[in-house]
Design an enzyme around this catalytic site. Structure first.
Site, PDB file in Angstrom:
ATOM      1  N   HIS A  38      -8.021   3.088  -3.687  1.00  0.00           N
ATOM      2  CA  HIS A  38      -8.850   3.521  -2.455  1.00  0.00           C
ATOM      3  C   HIS A  38      -9.906   4.494  -3.054  1.00  0.00           C
ATOM      4  O   HIS A  38      -9.483   5.301  -3.659  1.00  0.00           O
ATOM      5  CB  HIS A  38      -8.260   3.803  -1.213  1.00  0.00           C
ATOM      6  CG  HIS A  38      -7.030   2.760  -0.742  1.00  0.00           C
ATOM      7  ND1 HIS A  38      -6.871   2.676   0.618  1.00  0.00           N
ATOM      8  CD2 HIS A  38      -6.359   1.855  -1.281  1.00  0.00           C
ATOM      9  CE1 HIS A  38      -5.904   1.730   0.931  1.00  0.00           C
ATOM     10  NE2 HIS A  38      -5.892   1.103  -0.214  1.00  0.00           N
ATOM     11  N   ASP A  73     -13.218   9.315   6.773  1.00  0.00           N
ATOM     12  CA  ASP A  73     -13.467  10.078   7.998  1.00  0.00           C
ATOM     13  C   ASP A  73     -13.742  11.390   7.739  1.00  0.00           C
ATOM     14  O   ASP A  73     -13.248  11.918   6.704  1.00  0.00           O
ATOM     15  CB  ASP A  73     -12.137   9.809   8.883  1.00  0.00           C
ATOM     16  CG  ASP A  73     -12.093   8.504   9.517  1.00  0.00           C
ATOM     17  OD1 ASP A  73     -13.128   7.849  10.023  1.00  0.00           O
ATOM     18  OD2 ASP A  73     -11.059   7.995   9.502  1.00  0.00           O
ATOM     19  N   GLU A 102       1.004  -1.221  -0.058  1.00  0.00           N
ATOM     20  CA  GLU A 102       0.118  -0.068   0.082  1.00  0.00           C
ATOM     21  C   GLU A 102       0.929   1.186  -0.110  1.00  0.00           C
ATOM     22  O   GLU A 102       1.951   1.320   0.744  1.00  0.00           O
ATOM     23  CB  GLU A 102      -0.923  -0.094   1.396  1.00  0.00           C
ATOM     24  CG  GLU A 102      -1.838   1.158   1.358  1.00  0.00           C
ATOM     25  CD  GLU A 102      -2.589   1.087   2.662  1.00  0.00           C
ATOM     26  OE1 GLU A 102      -3.579   0.006   2.508  1.00  0.00           O
ATOM     27  OE2 GLU A 102      -3.016   1.939   3.446  1.00  0.00           O
ATOM     28  N   THR A 105      -3.809   5.106  -1.328  1.00  0.00           N
ATOM     29  CA  THR A 105      -4.875   5.443  -0.638  1.00  0.00           C
ATOM     30  C   THR A 105      -5.391   6.552  -1.162  1.00  0.00           C
ATOM     31  O   THR A 105      -5.093   7.460  -2.000  1.00  0.00           O
ATOM     32  CB  THR A 105      -4.222   5.818   0.881  1.00  0.00           C
ATOM     33  OG1 THR A 105      -3.402   6.783   0.973  1.00  0.00           O
ATOM     34  CG2 THR A 105      -3.742   4.628   1.786  1.00  0.00           C
TER      35      THR A 105
HETATM   36  P1  FAD Z   1     -18.363   1.904   7.146  1.00  0.00           P
HETATM   37  O1  FAD Z   1     -18.077   0.479   6.961  1.00  0.00           O
HETATM   38  O2  FAD Z   1     -19.108   2.602   6.637  1.00  0.00           O
HETATM   39  O3  FAD Z   1     -18.289   2.088   8.800  1.00  0.00           O
HETATM   40  C1  FAD Z   1     -18.384   3.278   9.474  1.00  0.00           C
HETATM   41  C2  FAD Z   1     -19.011   3.020  10.814  1.00  0.00           C
HETATM   42  O4  FAD Z   1     -20.387   2.808  10.650  1.00  0.00           O
HETATM   43  C3  FAD Z   1     -18.618   1.898  11.448  1.00  0.00           C
HETATM   44  O5  FAD Z   1     -18.743   2.105  13.017  1.00  0.00           O
HETATM   45  C4  FAD Z   1     -19.725   0.687  11.276  1.00  0.00           C
HETATM   46  O6  FAD Z   1     -19.694  -0.360  12.210  1.00  0.00           O
HETATM   47  C5  FAD Z   1     -20.870   1.536  11.010  1.00  0.00           C
HETATM   48  N1  FAD Z   1     -22.027   1.067  10.052  1.00  0.00           N
HETATM   49  C6  FAD Z   1     -21.826   0.701   8.767  1.00  0.00           C
HETATM   50  N2  FAD Z   1     -23.026   0.493   8.296  1.00  0.00           N
HETATM   51  C7  FAD Z   1     -23.761   0.854   8.990  1.00  0.00           C
HETATM   52  C8  FAD Z   1     -25.090   0.772   8.887  1.00  0.00           C
HETATM   53  N3  FAD Z   1     -25.852   0.550   7.960  1.00  0.00           N
HETATM   54  N4  FAD Z   1     -25.840   1.333  10.077  1.00  0.00           N
HETATM   55  C9  FAD Z   1     -25.449   2.031  11.158  1.00  0.00           C
HETATM   56  N5  FAD Z   1     -23.835   1.908  11.281  1.00  0.00           N
HETATM   57  C10 FAD Z   1     -23.159   1.354  10.479  1.00  0.00           C
HETATM   58  N6  FAD Z   1      -9.541   6.405   4.995  1.00  0.00           N
HETATM   59  C11 FAD Z   1      -9.301   7.186   3.646  1.00  0.00           C
HETATM   60  O7  FAD Z   1      -9.600   8.291   3.925  1.00  0.00           O
HETATM   61  N7  FAD Z   1      -8.641   6.778   2.748  1.00  0.00           N
HETATM   62  C12 FAD Z   1      -8.268   5.590   2.668  1.00  0.00           C
HETATM   63  O8  FAD Z   1      -7.592   5.472   1.487  1.00  0.00           O
HETATM   64  C13 FAD Z   1      -8.305   4.809   3.782  1.00  0.00           C
HETATM   65  N8  FAD Z   1      -7.880   3.367   3.546  1.00  0.00           N
HETATM   66  C14 FAD Z   1      -8.129   2.528   4.631  1.00  0.00           C
HETATM   67  C15 FAD Z   1      -7.835   1.064   4.418  1.00  0.00           C
HETATM   68  C16 FAD Z   1      -8.093   0.301   5.218  1.00  0.00           C
HETATM   69  C17 FAD Z   1      -7.501  -1.311   5.099  1.00  0.00           C
HETATM   70  C18 FAD Z   1      -8.715   0.758   6.487  1.00  0.00           C
HETATM   71  C19 FAD Z   1      -8.921  -0.369   7.451  1.00  0.00           C
HETATM   72  C20 FAD Z   1      -8.964   1.928   6.562  1.00  0.00           C
HETATM   73  C21 FAD Z   1      -9.005   2.895   5.836  1.00  0.00           C
HETATM   74  N9  FAD Z   1      -9.321   4.273   5.872  1.00  0.00           N
HETATM   75  C22 FAD Z   1      -8.973   5.064   4.776  1.00  0.00           C
HETATM   76  C23 FAD Z   1     -10.183   4.684   6.844  1.00  0.00           C
HETATM   77  C24 FAD Z   1     -11.668   4.345   7.008  1.00  0.00           C
HETATM   78  O9  FAD Z   1     -12.089   5.329   5.900  1.00  0.00           O
HETATM   79  C25 FAD Z   1     -12.250   4.875   8.307  1.00  0.00           C
HETATM   80  O10 FAD Z   1     -11.687   3.858   9.278  1.00  0.00           O
HETATM   81  C26 FAD Z   1     -13.516   5.130   8.596  1.00  0.00           C
HETATM   82  O11 FAD Z   1     -13.802   5.738   9.847  1.00  0.00           O
HETATM   83  C27 FAD Z   1     -14.626   3.895   8.191  1.00  0.00           C
HETATM   84  O12 FAD Z   1     -14.566   3.527   6.964  1.00  0.00           O
HETATM   85  P2  FAD Z   1     -15.430   2.264   6.599  1.00  0.00           P
HETATM   86  O13 FAD Z   1     -15.057   1.975   5.328  1.00  0.00           O
HETATM   87  O14 FAD Z   1     -14.922   1.223   7.504  1.00  0.00           O
HETATM   88  O15 FAD Z   1     -16.863   2.635   6.775  1.00  0.00           O
END
Ligand code: FAD
Length: 294
Positions: free
Chosen positions: A78, A110, A18, A49
């Site tokens: 990403h 975020d 990555e 990312t």
């Molecule tokens: P989601 O899966 O949408 O979850 C967000 C929150 O909402 C969680 O608490 C989940 O449990 C909850 N949730 C989900 N669906 C529902 C629903 N239907 N109802 C109620 N609650 C729900 N960030 C960046 O900005 N750029 C990047 O390139 C990037 N790369 C990443 C790569 C990896 C491998 C990881 C682990 C994280 C990365 N992140 C990146 C960070 C990520 O964007 C943040 O952690 C963000 O807060 C959550 O994204 P998510 O896709 O997990 O969100």
């Protein structure tokens, strides 16, 4: 264009790398030196990312397109829903498809500036990563990855609801997941068990930070949302003022973690490179993940 899941289907364990979008021309040269140094090691895929701002986003789009057209690597972009309307997301996704990028890690993202601040969706945008998975699925033949959290996402009330939302991402079309950083192999394996227990057979890949400096250890603590275990602090903290010794011991710790994961049948280790290739090359060499021609 080969998909990430096709690359993960091989018999031998593999690794992926990555990168983040470069900030300027000098950064971009460093990124590309690292990409070229890693190319002969045949990672299963490489990803870049996606940031919160325009120039950083352009950097992701430009460099992932270049990886698709100028390297032998399988590229994965990403993409987040932050500050994007659905129309803009469609546009970016269309661009990925046009340049041959068919693998996308679909993320919610975020709030810019304060990752722990209140999440506010774009008025014409999306609220959850699952909606981005659905959008990608509706727009073409994409291989879609999602994030997973060994200790639960920081915003989740508990592991049960976190697992439920993660499983939903698979049910609406995610092909695989990449786990946030963690400290002990068991922390990752419990996540894998939760997913398997829900009847999901898709691969889940561990995110691995090469612990080369005290800063990488602090970053791992920050991103995992968990304090490092005492045994790890006992091994690394006394070396904080001795960069060489810290690097040696840090890579020993990571090698042991990776060996344990591989022994548990994990198909692919996903390395955070910070746009430098040396530590990853060293680790995959030690772990025997290097093809003969590298
Ligand atoms: P989601 O899966 O949408 O979850 C967000 C929150 O909402 C969680 O608490 C989940 O449990 C909850 N949730 C989900 N669906 C529902 C629903 N239907 N109802 C109620 N609650 C729900 N960030 C960046 O900005 N750029 C990047 O390139 C990037 N790369 C990443 C790569 C990896 C491998 C990881 C682990 C994280 C990365 N992140 C990146 C960070 C990520 O964007 C943040 O952690 C963000 O807060 C959550 O994204 P998510 O896709 O997990 O969100």
């Amino acid at each position: 264009m080969t998909s990430v899941v096709e690359r993960l289907a091989g018999d031998a364990p593999a690794f992926s790398v990555e990168f983040f979008p470069p900030r300027d021309a000098a950064d971009e040269a460093i990124l590309w030196r690292s990409i070229r140094e890693l190319e002969p090691y045949d990672p299963s895929y490489m990803s870049i990312t996606y940031g919160a701002g325009g120039s950083s986003r352009d950097g992701t789009i430009r460099n992932i397109a270049r990886a698709a057209t100028e390297t032998t690597l399988v590229p994965m972009a990403h993409l987040t829903a932050v500050n994007h309307s659905v129309a803009e997301l469609r546009n970016v996704i269309g661009h990925f498809a046009a340049v041959g990028v068919r693998n996308v890690l679909a993320l919610r993202g975020d709030p810019p500036g304060d990752p722990n601040g209140t999440w506010t969706a774009h008025p014409q945008g999306l609220n959850y990563a699952s909606e981005l998975v659905e959008l990608l699925r509706s727009l073409g033949d994409f291989c879609v990855g999602v994030s997973a959290f060994p200790y639960g996402h920081p915003r989740s009330d508990d592991i049960e609801s976190d697992t439920k939302h993660l499983v939903h991402k698979f049910r609406v079309g995610a092909d695989f997941a990449i786990a946030q950083l963690f400290f002990e192999a068991e922390d990752f394996l419990r996540l894998r068990d939760r997913i398997a227990g829900a009847g999901i057979e898709a691969p889940v890949l561990p995110g691995i930070m090469p612990l080369t400096t005290p800063r990488t250890l602090r970053k791992t603590i920050e991103l995992s949302g968990m304090q490092a275990p005492q045994w790890m602090l006992d091994r690394l903290e006394p070396l904080a003022d001795d960069p060489k010794a810290f690097r040696v011991e840090g890579l020993n710790v990571v090698t042991e973690l990776c060996e344990r994961l591989l022994a548990e049948g994990v198909p692919n280790l996903h390395f955070y490179t910070f746009n430098r290739s040396k530590a990853t090359r060293e680790l995959v060499g030690r772990l025997g993940l290097v093809p003969v021609r590298a």
